[in-house]
Every structure is written in structure tokens, then in C-alpha cells.
Design a protein around this motif. Structure first.
Motif, PDB file in Angstrom:
ATOM      1  N   VAL A  37      10.879  25.059 -16.014  1.00 27.67           N
ATOM      2  CA  VAL A  37       9.892  23.819 -15.882  1.00 27.67           C
ATOM      3  C   VAL A  37       8.646  24.095 -15.566  1.00 27.67           C
ATOM      4  N   ILE A  38       7.505  23.102 -15.918  1.00 23.42           N
ATOM      5  CA  ILE A  38       6.476  23.751 -16.590  1.00 23.42           C
ATOM      6  C   ILE A  38       5.208  23.594 -15.305  1.00 23.42           C
ATOM      7  N   ALA A  39       5.357  22.246 -14.553  1.00 21.42           N
ATOM      8  CA  ALA A  39       4.356  21.800 -13.430  1.00 21.42           C
ATOM      9  C   ALA A  39       5.599  21.722 -12.138  1.00 21.42           C
ATOM     10  N   GLN A  40       4.722  21.767 -11.529  1.00 15.73           N
ATOM     11  CA  GLN A  40       5.207  20.669 -10.292  1.00 15.73           C
ATOM     12  C   GLN A  40       4.105  20.214  -8.635  1.00 15.73           C
ATOM     13  N   ALA A  41       4.782  18.681  -8.375  1.00 14.36           N
ATOM     14  CA  ALA A  41       3.938  18.217  -6.887  1.00 14.36           C
ATOM     15  C   ALA A  41       4.274  18.335  -5.858  1.00 14.36           C
ATOM     16  N   ARG A  42       3.901  18.715  -5.492  1.00 13.34           N
ATOM     17  CA  ARG A  42       4.568  18.863  -3.714  1.00 13.34           C
ATOM     18  C   ARG A  42       4.371  17.964  -2.759  1.00 13.34           C
TER      19      ARG A  42
ATOM     20  N   THR B 135      -0.372  17.331 -16.829  1.00 13.17           N
ATOM     21  CA  THR B 135       0.582  18.562 -18.052  1.00 13.17           C
ATOM     22  C   THR B 135       0.291  17.765 -19.582  1.00 13.17           C
ATOM     23  N   LEU B 136       0.650  17.183 -19.092  1.00 10.51           N
ATOM     24  CA  LEU B 136       0.562  16.213 -20.745  1.00 10.51           C
ATOM     25  C   LEU B 136      -0.995  16.557 -21.515  1.00 10.51           C
ATOM     26  N   GLN B 137      -2.075  16.560 -21.024  1.00 15.55           N
ATOM     27  CA  GLN B 137      -3.479  16.981 -21.323  1.00 15.55           C
ATOM     28  C   GLN B 137      -3.648  18.769 -21.857  1.00 15.55           C
ATOM     29  N   LEU B 138      -2.998  19.494 -21.277  1.00 15.11           N
ATOM     30  CA  LEU B 138      -2.868  20.740 -21.803  1.00 15.11           C
ATOM     31  C   LEU B 138      -1.504  20.683 -22.375  1.00 15.11           C
ATOM     32  N   LEU B 139      -0.715  20.457 -22.840  1.00 12.57           N
ATOM     33  CA  LEU B 139       0.153  20.277 -23.625  1.00 12.57           C
ATOM     34  C   LEU B 139      -0.501  19.424 -25.158  1.00 12.57           C
ATOM     35  N   CYS B 140      -0.721  18.518 -24.845  1.00 10.52           N
ATOM     36  CA  CYS B 140      -1.572  18.176 -26.183  1.00 10.52           C
ATOM     37  C   CYS B 140      -3.209  18.997 -26.671  1.00 10.52           C
ATOM     38  N   ALA B 141      -2.905  20.007 -25.707  1.00 18.99           N
ATOM     39  CA  ALA B 141      -4.168  20.796 -26.310  1.00 18.99           C
ATOM     40  C   ALA B 141      -3.546  22.491 -26.723  1.00 18.99           C
ATOM     41  N   GLY B 142      -2.459  21.956 -26.426  1.00 18.20           N
ATOM     42  CA  GLY B 142      -1.836  23.259 -26.593  1.00 18.20           C
ATOM     43  C   GLY B 142      -1.775  24.931 -26.018  1.00 18.20           C
ATOM     44  N   ARG B 143      -2.476  23.927 -24.584  1.00 18.76           N
ATOM     45  CA  ARG B 143      -2.126  25.322 -23.365  1.00 18.76           C
ATOM     46  C   ARG B 143      -0.742  25.695 -23.293  1.00 18.76           C
ATOM     47  N   ILE B 144      -0.072  24.969 -23.560  1.00 21.25           N
ATOM     48  CA  ILE B 144       1.945  25.269 -23.045  1.00 21.25           C
ATOM     49  C   ILE B 144       2.480  24.708 -24.271  1.00 21.25           C
TER      50      ILE B 144
ATOM     51  N   THR C  24      11.516  30.820 -21.899  1.00 19.35           N
ATOM     52  CA  THR C  24       9.520  30.302 -21.252  1.00 19.35           C
ATOM     53  C   THR C  24       8.316  29.704 -21.630  1.00 19.35           C
ATOM     54  N   VAL C  25       7.977  29.405 -20.714  1.00 22.84           N
ATOM     55  CA  VAL C  25       7.349  28.630 -20.791  1.00 22.84           C
ATOM     56  C   VAL C  25       5.697  29.114 -20.560  1.00 22.84           C
ATOM     57  N   GLU C  26       4.495  29.089 -21.441  1.00 20.12           N
ATOM     58  CA  GLU C  26       3.824  29.989 -22.088  1.00 20.12           C
ATOM     59  C   GLU C  26       2.609  29.213 -21.269  1.00 20.12           C
ATOM     60  N   PHE C  27       1.870  29.594 -21.408  1.00 19.25           N
ATOM     61  CA  PHE C  27       0.700  28.514 -20.378  1.00 19.25           C
ATOM     62  C   PHE C  27      -0.890  30.430 -20.715  1.00 19.25           C
TER      63      PHE C  27
ATOM     64  N   LEU D   6      -0.294  20.939  -8.872  1.00 20.03           N
ATOM     65  CA  LEU D   6      -1.050  20.249  -8.761  1.00 20.03           C
ATOM     66  C   LEU D   6      -1.295  20.385  -7.581  1.00 20.03           C
ATOM     67  N   ALA D   7      -2.956  20.296  -7.463  1.00 13.41           N
ATOM     68  CA  ALA D   7      -3.851  20.576  -5.848  1.00 13.41           C
ATOM     69  C   ALA D   7      -5.338  19.723  -6.562  1.00 13.41           C
ATOM     70  N   SER D   8      -5.552  18.384  -5.677  1.00 14.18           N
ATOM     71  CA  SER D   8      -6.706  17.782  -6.127  1.00 14.18           C
ATOM     72  C   SER D   8      -6.127  16.457  -7.932  1.00 14.18           C
ATOM     73  N   ASN D   9      -5.059  16.454  -8.701  1.00 12.10           N
ATOM     74  CA  ASN D   9      -5.142  16.250  -9.790  1.00 12.10           C
ATOM     75  C   ASN D   9      -5.783  17.071 -10.933  1.00 12.10           C
ATOM     76  N   HIS D  10      -5.611  18.584 -10.268  1.00 12.31           N
ATOM     77  CA  HIS D  10      -5.816  20.310 -11.389  1.00 12.31           C
ATOM     78  C   HIS D  10      -4.510  20.418 -11.376  1.00 12.31           C
ATOM     79  N   LEU D  11      -4.112  21.376 -12.161  1.00 14.66           N
ATOM     80  CA  LEU D  11      -3.210  22.041 -12.245  1.00 14.66           C
ATOM     81  C   LEU D  11      -3.931  23.434 -12.269  1.00 14.66           C
ATOM     82  N   ARG D  12      -2.643  24.290 -11.095  1.00 12.17           N
ATOM     83  CA  ARG D  12      -3.518  25.653 -10.643  1.00 12.17           C
ATOM     84  C   ARG D  12      -2.106  26.646 -11.246  1.00 12.17           C
ATOM     85  N   ALA D  13      -1.940  28.018 -11.982  1.00  7.44           N
ATOM     86  CA  ALA D  13      -0.748  28.497 -11.878  1.00  7.44           C
ATOM     87  C   ALA D  13      -0.827  29.354 -10.691  1.00  7.44           C
TER      88      ALA D  13
END
Ligand code: GRF
Length: 223
Positions: free
Chosen positions: A155-160, A187-196, A202-205, A216-223
Motif C-alpha cells: 500500500v502506497i497511500a490511504q484516505a480515511r 499518489t499519481l503525482q508522486l509516482l509520475c515524479a519518481g518519488r514513489i 517495499t514502497v520507497e518514498f 491524505l489530508a487536505s488533498n495532500h499526502l503526508r507520511a
């Protein structure tokens, strides 16, 4: 926005309504997502998702599983069509068929799926009804790398979202869907930027192993 030669290319797999696909198309058009949808593919030729793609001038192909002798043959034809548009990433956005290990193998680390639950909870279908039945206080969506293990890839990212008094499966599904779209785009933005990246399992960020899915918080992803 104009796509340059280096703009990441996405192939989207979809079986149904295609609201996640539409969110991706809209975001690539207005520059919120630096990517281009190179093609949309599915297992239901009449799916609204394919129509949405054609309306946006995107190549769309629906293959019928019953035209193939077995699942592996279907997957091989589907992925041949996908490969022909030379995607950098494949996005399963409401694609409702199992994908076999052989077809997935060349794409591991470059194929993701959105699932309407907080994985590993509630893999498979009817997640909202099962979440309500289990009495959980929170539900949501997960964006994960696809492996042959159904809804079981890293799993890369979640929204609750909260489960509210009086919720039925439709109300809960609507609340989850509203958060799926920003989750997908961020998530796609991070993936396309090569950050994920996926390294082994293992998922690397930003080059570091992710200890827990991004949130996801306020439309942004945080660790
Ligand atoms: C979404 O809930 C997604 O999580 C699930 O199927 C649904 C697809 O919705 N895998 P849409 O076709 O994108 O509107």
C-alpha cells in the motif's frame, strides 16, 4: 496543458462508471497532474469509462472475456493492447477482473490499483456493507501496487473517512469515492515524479522505505 515528450504516459484499466478515470483526465487537462492518459482499456466494451475516454479524444478499447479461451489469453491480449500505447504506469481505476501473475510480471512496480477500503481490511467486493456490518468507526480508500495477490500488494497511500450514524452502503461509498479522486491524483503525482518506487516488496518514498502508508489530508499526502 501541453504534454511534452517526457510527460509520463498512463494507461488506465476500467470496467465501469469511470469517475476516477474522469478525475485523472480532468487533472491532466488542467495541469494538476503532470501526466497524459495514453489509452484506456477494459473488459466491458460498453463501459461508461471507455466513453469518457473517447469523449476526451483518448484511445479506448474494450475486450470481451468471452471471446478468449481462458483468463491468461484474455490478459495477454489486454496487456498487448496496453503495451502498444507505451505507458510508464498502468492505473487500475475500477477494473473489476482478476489479473494473472504472468500478465502482471513485466509491470510489477509500474501498476497500481485503487481499492475502497483501508487495506489490509476488507479486500475484495462489497467493502462498504462489510465495514458497516463489522461496526468500524472509520473506512476509506487505498492506493496500492498491484501484485497477483488480490488487493494484497504493498500500500502506497490511504484516505480515511468517518462512518456516520445512519450510514448505509451507498452513503458510505459516496463519502469514500469523494476522497478517492484526490487520493488518486496525489499518489499519481508522486509516482509520475519518481518519488514513489517499489523495491522488492517495499514502497520507497524519496528513497526511504515507507513505514506506513502515506495519509491524505487536505488533498495532500503526508507520511
Ligand atoms: C471505486 O470505488 C474504486 O475504488 C473501485 O471501484 C470503484 C470505481 O469507481 N475499485 P469509478 O468507476 O472510478 O467511478
Amino acid at each position: 496543458m501541453t504534454a511534452g515528450p517526457k510527460t509520463p504516459r498512463l494507461a488506465v484499466l476500467a470496467s465501469g462508471r469511470g469517475s476516477n478515470l474522469q478525475a485523472i483526465i480532468d487533472a491532466t487537462a488542467d495541469g494538476r497532474l503532470d501526466a497524459r492518459v495514453a489509452g484506456v482499456f477494459g473488459d466491458r466494451p460498453r463501459a461508461l469509462a471507455l466513453e469518457r475516454a473517447r469523449d476526451a479524444g483518448i484511445e479506448a478499447r474494450g475486450l470481451r472475456p468471452r471471446d478468449f479461451a481462458c483468463r491468461d489469453d484474455f490478459d495477454a491480449a489486454l496487456f498487448a493492447a496496453v503495451a502498444a500505447v507505451e505507458p510508464d504506469f498502468i492505473v487500475c481505476a475500477g477494473y473489476m477482473r482478476l489479473l494473472g501473475a504472468a500478465a502482471l510480471e513485466p509491470w510489477l512496480g509500474r501498476i497500481v490499483n485503487i481499492h475502497p477500503s483501508l487495506l489490509p481490511d476488507f479486500k475484495g467486493l462489497d467493502t462498504q456493507a462489510r465495514a458497516l456490518e463489522a461496526g468500524v468507526g472509520e473506512h476509506g480508500a487505498s492506493l496500492h501496487f498491484v501484485t497477483a495477490d488480490l488487493d494484497g500488494g504493498p500500500v502506497i497511500a490511504q484516505a480515511r473517512v468517518p462512518v456516520l450514524p445512519g450510514d448505509d452502503p451507498d452513503a458510505l461509498a459516496g463519502r469514500v469515492l469523494a476522497t478517492e479522486h484526490p487520493l488518486m491524483l496525489a499518489t499519481l503525482q508522486l509516482l509520475c515524479a519518481g518519488r514513489i518506487r517499489l523495491r522488492d516488496s517495499t514502497v520507497e518514498f524519496d528513497g526511504q522505505p515507507l513505514q506506513a502508508p502515506l495519509q491524505l489530508a487536505s488533498n495532500h499526502l503526508r507520511a
